[in-house]
Design a protein around this motif. Structure first.
Motif, PDB file in Angstrom:
ATOM      1  N   ASP A 119       0.834  -1.206   0.000  1.00 53.28           N
ATOM      2  CA  ASP A 119       0.000   0.000   0.000  1.00 53.28           C
ATOM      3  C   ASP A 119       0.869   1.257   0.000  1.00 53.28           C
ATOM      4  OD1 ASP A 119      -2.356  -1.405  -0.039  1.00 53.28           O
ATOM      5  OD2 ASP A 119      -2.667  -1.325   2.127  1.00 53.28           O
ATOM      6  N   TYR A 120       1.931   1.202   0.754  1.00 52.16           N
ATOM      7  CA  TYR A 120       2.859   2.340   0.842  1.00 52.16           C
ATOM      8  C   TYR A 120       3.443   2.669  -0.536  1.00 52.16           C
ATOM      9  CZ  TYR A 120       7.116   4.876   2.240  1.00 52.16           C
ATOM     10  OH  TYR A 120       8.117   5.798   2.360  1.00 52.16           O
ATOM     11  N   ASP A 121       3.774   1.628  -1.296  1.00 47.79           N
ATOM     12  CA  ASP A 121       4.340   1.827  -2.638  1.00 47.79           C
ATOM     13  C   ASP A 121       3.282   2.165  -3.684  1.00 47.79           C
ATOM     14  OD1 ASP A 121       6.885   1.269  -1.650  1.00 47.79           O
ATOM     15  OD2 ASP A 121       6.725  -0.882  -2.093  1.00 47.79           O
ATOM     16  N   CYS A 122       2.049   1.689  -3.459  1.00 49.25           N
ATOM     17  CA  CYS A 122       0.996   1.829  -4.474  1.00 49.25           C
ATOM     18  C   CYS A 122       0.254   3.158  -4.376  1.00 49.25           C
ATOM     19  CB  CYS A 122       0.014   0.670  -4.355  1.00 49.25           C
ATOM     20  SG  CYS A 122      -1.351   0.713  -5.536  1.00 49.25           S
ATOM     21  N   GLN A 148     -12.400  -4.207   0.881  1.00 49.98           N
ATOM     22  CA  GLN A 148     -13.124  -3.722  -0.292  1.00 49.98           C
ATOM     23  C   GLN A 148     -13.581  -2.275  -0.087  1.00 49.98           C
ATOM     24  OE1 GLN A 148     -16.356  -6.213  -1.530  1.00 49.98           O
ATOM     25  NE2 GLN A 148     -17.023  -4.808  -3.145  1.00 49.98           N
ATOM     26  N   ILE A 149     -14.072  -1.978   1.106  1.00 49.04           N
ATOM     27  CA  ILE A 149     -14.494  -0.609   1.417  1.00 49.04           C
ATOM     28  C   ILE A 149     -13.299   0.342   1.351  1.00 49.04           C
ATOM     29  CG2 ILE A 149     -15.406   0.885   3.240  1.00 49.04           C
ATOM     30  CD1 ILE A 149     -17.062  -1.514   4.189  1.00 49.04           C
ATOM     31  N   LEU A 150     -12.152  -0.094   1.914  1.00 51.00           N
ATOM     32  CA  LEU A 150     -10.948   0.732   1.889  1.00 51.00           C
ATOM     33  C   LEU A 150     -10.544   1.041   0.452  1.00 51.00           C
ATOM     34  CD1 LEU A 150      -8.328   2.025   2.951  1.00 51.00           C
ATOM     35  CD2 LEU A 150      -7.353  -0.286   3.099  1.00 51.00           C
ATOM     36  N   GLU A 151     -10.497   0.040  -0.403  1.00 50.51           N
ATOM     37  CA  GLU A 151     -10.050   0.250  -1.780  1.00 50.51           C
ATOM     38  C   GLU A 151     -11.045   1.088  -2.571  1.00 50.51           C
ATOM     39  OE1 GLU A 151      -8.991  -3.476  -3.509  1.00 50.51           O
ATOM     40  OE2 GLU A 151      -7.237  -3.736  -2.206  1.00 50.51           O
ATOM     41  N   GLU A 152     -12.328   0.898  -2.338  1.00 51.33           N
ATOM     42  CA  GLU A 152     -13.327   1.725  -3.015  1.00 51.33           C
ATOM     43  C   GLU A 152     -13.177   3.183  -2.610  1.00 51.33           C
ATOM     44  OE1 GLU A 152     -17.097   0.044  -2.095  1.00 51.33           O
ATOM     45  OE2 GLU A 152     -16.906  -1.601  -3.553  1.00 51.33           O
ATOM     46  N   ASN A 153     -12.916   3.421  -1.334  1.00 48.77           N
ATOM     47  CA  ASN A 153     -12.721   4.797  -0.860  1.00 48.77           C
ATOM     48  C   ASN A 153     -11.478   5.420  -1.483  1.00 48.77           C
ATOM     49  OD1 ASN A 153     -14.984   4.525   0.756  1.00 48.77           O
ATOM     50  ND2 ASN A 153     -13.818   4.099   2.622  1.00 48.77           N
ATOM     51  N   LEU A 154     -10.407   4.638  -1.594  1.00 51.74           N
ATOM     52  CA  LEU A 154      -9.178   5.163  -2.183  1.00 51.74           C
ATOM     53  C   LEU A 154      -9.338   5.440  -3.671  1.00 51.74           C
ATOM     54  CD1 LEU A 154      -6.503   2.948  -0.369  1.00 51.74           C
ATOM     55  CD2 LEU A 154      -7.017   5.352   0.044  1.00 51.74           C
ATOM     56  N   VAL A 155     -10.039   4.544  -4.384  1.00 51.00           N
ATOM     57  CA  VAL A 155     -10.295   4.751  -5.820  1.00 51.00           C
ATOM     58  C   VAL A 155     -11.102   6.022  -6.017  1.00 51.00           C
ATOM     59  CG1 VAL A 155     -11.534   3.850  -7.826  1.00 51.00           C
ATOM     60  CG2 VAL A 155     -10.079   2.338  -6.467  1.00 51.00           C
ATOM     61  N   ARG A 156     -12.125   6.185  -5.183  1.00 47.64           N
ATOM     62  CA  ARG A 156     -12.967   7.387  -5.277  1.00 47.64           C
ATOM     63  C   ARG A 156     -12.129   8.637  -5.013  1.00 47.64           C
ATOM     64  NH1 ARG A 156     -16.201   6.143  -1.611  1.00 47.64           N
ATOM     65  NH2 ARG A 156     -17.721   5.051  -2.903  1.00 47.64           N
ATOM     66  N   PHE A 157     -11.238   8.552  -4.037  1.00 50.86           N
ATOM     67  CA  PHE A 157     -10.426   9.716  -3.679  1.00 50.86           C
ATOM     68  C   PHE A 157      -9.451  10.080  -4.794  1.00 50.86           C
ATOM     69  CE2 PHE A 157      -6.533  11.490  -1.828  1.00 50.86           C
ATOM     70  CZ  PHE A 157      -7.039  12.590  -1.149  1.00 50.86           C
ATOM     71  N   TYR A 158      -8.790   9.057  -5.394  1.00 55.02           N
ATOM     72  CA  TYR A 158      -7.759   9.323  -6.382  1.00 55.02           C
ATOM     73  C   TYR A 158      -8.312   9.527  -7.802  1.00 55.02           C
ATOM     74  CZ  TYR A 158      -4.019   8.202  -3.067  1.00 55.02           C
ATOM     75  OH  TYR A 158      -3.157   8.215  -1.998  1.00 55.02           O
ATOM     76  N   TYR A 159      -9.401   8.812  -8.142  1.00 52.67           N
ATOM     77  CA  TYR A 159      -9.837   8.785  -9.539  1.00 52.67           C
ATOM     78  C   TYR A 159     -11.244   9.304  -9.763  1.00 52.67           C
ATOM     79  CZ  TYR A 159      -5.729   5.826  -9.781  1.00 52.67           C
ATOM     80  OH  TYR A 159      -4.447   5.344  -9.676  1.00 52.67           O
ATOM     81  N   GLY A 160     -11.990   9.558  -8.713  1.00 50.45           N
ATOM     82  CA  GLY A 160     -13.331  10.097  -8.887  1.00 50.45           C
ATOM     83  C   GLY A 160     -14.395   9.012  -8.853  1.00 50.45           C
ATOM     84  N   GLU A 161     -15.658   9.442  -8.933  1.00 52.59           N
ATOM     85  CA  GLU A 161     -16.806   8.551  -8.774  1.00 52.59           C
ATOM     86  C   GLU A 161     -16.877   7.472  -9.831  1.00 52.59           C
ATOM     87  OE1 GLU A 161     -18.948   8.405  -6.376  1.00 52.59           O
ATOM     88  OE2 GLU A 161     -18.202  10.137  -5.265  1.00 52.59           O
ATOM     89  N   GLU A 162     -16.435   7.759 -11.065  1.00 51.80           N
ATOM     90  CA  GLU A 162     -16.614   6.786 -12.154  1.00 51.80           C
ATOM     91  C   GLU A 162     -15.837   5.487 -11.939  1.00 51.80           C
ATOM     92  OE1 GLU A 162     -13.288   9.602 -13.216  1.00 51.80           O
ATOM     93  OE2 GLU A 162     -15.307   9.728 -12.408  1.00 51.80           O
ATOM     94  N   GLU A 163     -14.800   5.546 -11.095  1.00 46.98           N
ATOM     95  CA  GLU A 163     -13.999   4.335 -10.868  1.00 46.98           C
ATOM     96  C   GLU A 163     -14.396   3.618  -9.591  1.00 46.98           C
ATOM     97  OE1 GLU A 163     -11.862   3.085 -12.873  1.00 46.98           O
ATOM     98  OE2 GLU A 163     -11.837   4.688 -14.360  1.00 46.98           O
ATOM     99  N   THR A 164     -15.383   4.087  -8.885  1.00 48.02           N
ATOM    100  CA  THR A 164     -15.773   3.481  -7.614  1.00 48.02           C
ATOM    101  C   THR A 164     -16.149   2.021  -7.799  1.00 48.02           C
ATOM    102  OG1 THR A 164     -16.601   5.602  -6.809  1.00 48.02           O
ATOM    103  CG2 THR A 164     -17.365   3.626  -5.679  1.00 48.02           C
TER     104      THR A 164
END
Length: 278
Positions: free
Chosen positions: A200-203, A256-272
């Motif tokens: 996670d630190y690297d990604c 799954q919740i953690l990764e969805e939150n991170l995707v939303r934060f970095y890439y926006g709603e369309e990648e949720t």
């Protein structure tokens, strides 16, 4: 005649009273010396017992065989009276034995002494010493202190990865060392968790892995809250070195919740809903 007899009685009683009064000091002195001599004899007898090795004492032995790491309970301990031949042995008080951990295997009948007891909690069979060089080290941290290792994501989510770890080695960043280093003792499960954290630190950009210091050594250990990634979760399910299967399906739901939150934060709603690690 009756008057004469009465006078004789009075003379006899007066003589007895005088003798009694005269003898009281002598009687008291006799009692005093008798008691004093008894105390002296007791002291002499105590000294003789010590010299002859007959002074009585108690030591404690194991009632059953005990393995390395076993915790002593009341029923594991038997008191044995001894004489002065063993009085030179340092005997640990009973209240200091119950709850202690054995540092080695010991058979029933073994005398319980500090030599077979562990000073600190022994490591389990799956524990190892691990060096970490990607953790932010607090300025006030000293070697030997207790820490939690936490991970902080840029979206504000923060998790406990490993709780109440003693810092075995501490090396700070300097002109000869690019990054600070700490060494801790970890289980197989914690090694896997830290491997997931490193991924996670690297990604994920601006992810921070850091240590926080316990305010007091007597504080309870913090419970881990970090959900590992899918790859590490699958490994933990079949890894024979993982003693306690703590990582469960609930861990994956949280992941799954953690990764969805991170995707939303970095890439926006369309990648949720997408999983960056798939």
């Amino acid at each position: 005649m009756a008057g004469i007899r009465q006078r004789k009685k009075n003379l006899i009683l007066a003589g007895l009273a005088g003798a009694l009064l005269t003898g009281l000091p002598l009687f008291g002195t006799t009692v005093f010396f008798t008691m004093e001599n008894l105390a002296v004899r007791q002291q002499v007898e105590e000294y003789r017992r010590k010299e002859e090795g007959t002074e009585q004492g108690v030591l404690y032995i194991l009632s059953t065989d005990k393995e390395r790491g076993d915790i002593l309970e009341q029923q594991d301990i038997t008191a044995v009276e001894i004489n002065g031949e063993l009085s030179g042995i340092q005997v640990t008080a009973l209240e200091h034995l119950v709850g202690r951990q054995l540092r080695t295997f010991a058979e029933a009948g073994t005398m319980i002494s500090e030599g077979i007891l562990a000073e600190e909690i022994l490591p389990t069979e799956d524990q190892r010493r691990l060096e970490l060089n990607y953790i932010r080290i607090p300025e006030l941290l000293n070697q030997g202190e207790l820490i939690d290792i936490r991970v902080h994501f840029e979206n504000g989510e923060d998790y406990i990865v490993a709780g109440k770890k003693k810092v075995l080695t501490l090396q700070r960043e300097d002109e000869y060392r690019a990054a600070g280093l700490i060494e801790i003792q970890v289980s197989e499960e914690e090694i896997l968790k830290l491997a997931s954290v490193k991924a996670d630190y690297d990604c994920y950009e601006n992810t921070l892995v850091y240590a926080v210091i316990y305010a007091d050594d007597g504080q309870a250990q913090a419970k881990d809250t970090y959900p590992v990634n899918m790859g590490v979760y699958e490994i933990s399910c079949w890894d024979p070195n993982v003693v306690k299967q703590v990582l469960t399906a609930e861990n994956q739901q949280k992941r799954q919740i953690l990764e969805e939150n991170l995707v939303r934060f970095y890439y926006g709603e369309e990648e949720t809903g997408a999983n960056l690690l798939d």
